[in-house]
Design a protein around this motif. Structure first.
Motif, PDB file in Angstrom:
ATOM      1  N   VAL A   1       0.816  -1.034   0.128  1.00 16.13           N
ATOM      2  CA  VAL A   1       0.248   0.012  -0.130  1.00 16.13           C
ATOM      3  C   VAL A   1       0.773   1.198  -0.057  1.00 16.13           C
ATOM      4  CG1 VAL A   1      -1.618   1.543   1.531  1.00 16.13           C
ATOM      5  CG2 VAL A   1      -1.991  -1.025   0.968  1.00 16.13           C
ATOM      6  N   LEU A   2       1.843   1.198   0.894  1.00 22.62           N
ATOM      7  CA  LEU A   2       2.760   2.340   0.761  1.00 22.62           C
ATOM      8  C   LEU A   2       3.667   2.690  -0.291  1.00 22.62           C
ATOM      9  CD1 LEU A   2       4.129   2.225   4.735  1.00 22.62           C
ATOM     10  CD2 LEU A   2       2.191   3.701   3.721  1.00 22.62           C
TER      11      LEU A   2
ATOM     12  N   LEU B   1       1.025   4.991   6.853  1.00 23.76           N
ATOM     13  CA  LEU B   1      -0.500   4.373   6.470  1.00 23.76           C
ATOM     14  C   LEU B   1      -1.479   5.158   6.994  1.00 23.76           C
ATOM     15  CD1 LEU B   1      -1.856   1.926   4.839  1.00 23.76           C
ATOM     16  CD2 LEU B   1      -1.910   0.906   7.407  1.00 23.76           C
ATOM     17  N   ILE B   2      -2.326   6.024   6.278  1.00 18.64           N
ATOM     18  CA  ILE B   2      -3.461   6.707   6.697  1.00 18.64           C
ATOM     19  C   ILE B   2      -4.530   5.967   7.041  1.00 18.64           C
ATOM     20  CG2 ILE B   2      -2.336   8.947   5.511  1.00 18.64           C
ATOM     21  CD1 ILE B   2      -4.783   8.379   3.232  1.00 18.64           C
TER      22      ILE B   2
ATOM     23  N   THR C   1      -5.630  -2.210   3.002  1.00 20.04           N
ATOM     24  CA  THR C   1      -4.621  -3.151   3.431  1.00 20.04           C
ATOM     25  C   THR C   1      -4.797  -4.539   4.112  1.00 20.04           C
ATOM     26  OG1 THR C   1      -3.273  -0.957   3.982  1.00 20.04           O
ATOM     27  CG2 THR C   1      -2.561  -3.274   4.893  1.00 20.04           C
ATOM     28  N   LEU C   2      -6.024  -4.422   4.874  1.00 21.09           N
ATOM     29  CA  LEU C   2      -6.555  -5.497   5.235  1.00 21.09           C
ATOM     30  C   LEU C   2      -7.126  -6.540   4.155  1.00 21.09           C
ATOM     31  CD1 LEU C   2      -7.663  -7.560   7.402  1.00 21.09           C
ATOM     32  CD2 LEU C   2      -9.846  -6.160   7.493  1.00 21.09           C
TER      33      LEU C   2
ATOM     34  N   TYR D   1      -5.813   7.382  -3.826  1.00 14.43           N
ATOM     35  CA  TYR D   1      -4.876   7.872  -2.496  1.00 14.43           C
ATOM     36  C   TYR D   1      -3.467   8.038  -3.013  1.00 14.43           C
ATOM     37  CZ  TYR D   1      -9.085   7.625   0.520  1.00 14.43           C
ATOM     38  OH  TYR D   1     -10.282   7.485   0.971  1.00 14.43           O
ATOM     39  N   ARG D   2      -3.098   7.843  -4.221  1.00 11.81           N
ATOM     40  CA  ARG D   2      -1.733   7.725  -4.632  1.00 11.81           C
ATOM     41  C   ARG D   2      -1.125   9.239  -4.833  1.00 11.81           C
ATOM     42  NH1 ARG D   2      -1.682   4.699  -9.251  1.00 11.81           N
ATOM     43  NH2 ARG D   2      -1.100   2.988  -7.976  1.00 11.81           N
ATOM     44  N   LEU D   3      -0.264   9.509  -4.238  1.00  7.88           N
ATOM     45  CA  LEU D   3       0.608  10.867  -4.272  1.00  7.88           C
ATOM     46  C   LEU D   3       1.300  11.085  -5.467  1.00  7.88           C
ATOM     47  CD1 LEU D   3       1.947  11.324  -0.373  1.00  7.88           C
ATOM     48  CD2 LEU D   3      -0.314  12.251  -1.600  1.00  7.88           C
TER      49      LEU D   3
END
Length: 101
Positions: A28-29, A37-38, A45-46, A88-90
């Motif tokens: 995820v990160l 992790l926000i 993630t789960l 949520y990708r930066l």
């Protein structure tokens, strides 16, 4: 979160679940270019950890046929997971990412 993962997977080996959780968190990160992790990414993630758990023992296989039963495996995560990660990708700018602390 490990307790929730344990209930959903039915697995009792907490070391295995912790390793899968850490691997899912790293995915995820990496995919979102984040260092932390926000809260909104905990559920995805789960989901990734559960997909990793379900693929244990079949890594590297694309399909299997046993006793007249054929199973195909996909290499990628589900579209829902990919869409959530891309949301949520930066973005990278000048070789780095900038996230609020």
């Amino acid at each position: 979160m490990i307790e929730e993962f344990k209930k959903l997977s039915g697995e009792s080996d907490e070391k295995l679940l912790s390793l899968l959780w850490l691997r899912a968190k790293d995915i995820v990160l990496t995919e979102t270019n984040r260092s932390v992790l926000i809260p909104r990414l905990v559920s995805v993630t789960l989901e990734i950890a559960l997909e990793l758990y379900n693929k244990l023992g079949v890594e590297g296989e694309s399909s299997r046929s046993e006793g007249g039963i054929s199973t195909s495996y996909k290499d990628d995560f589900s579209p829902h997971i990919k869409n959530t990660l891309s949301t949520y990708r930066l973005a990278r700018c000048g070789g780095g990412t900038f996230e609020k602390k």
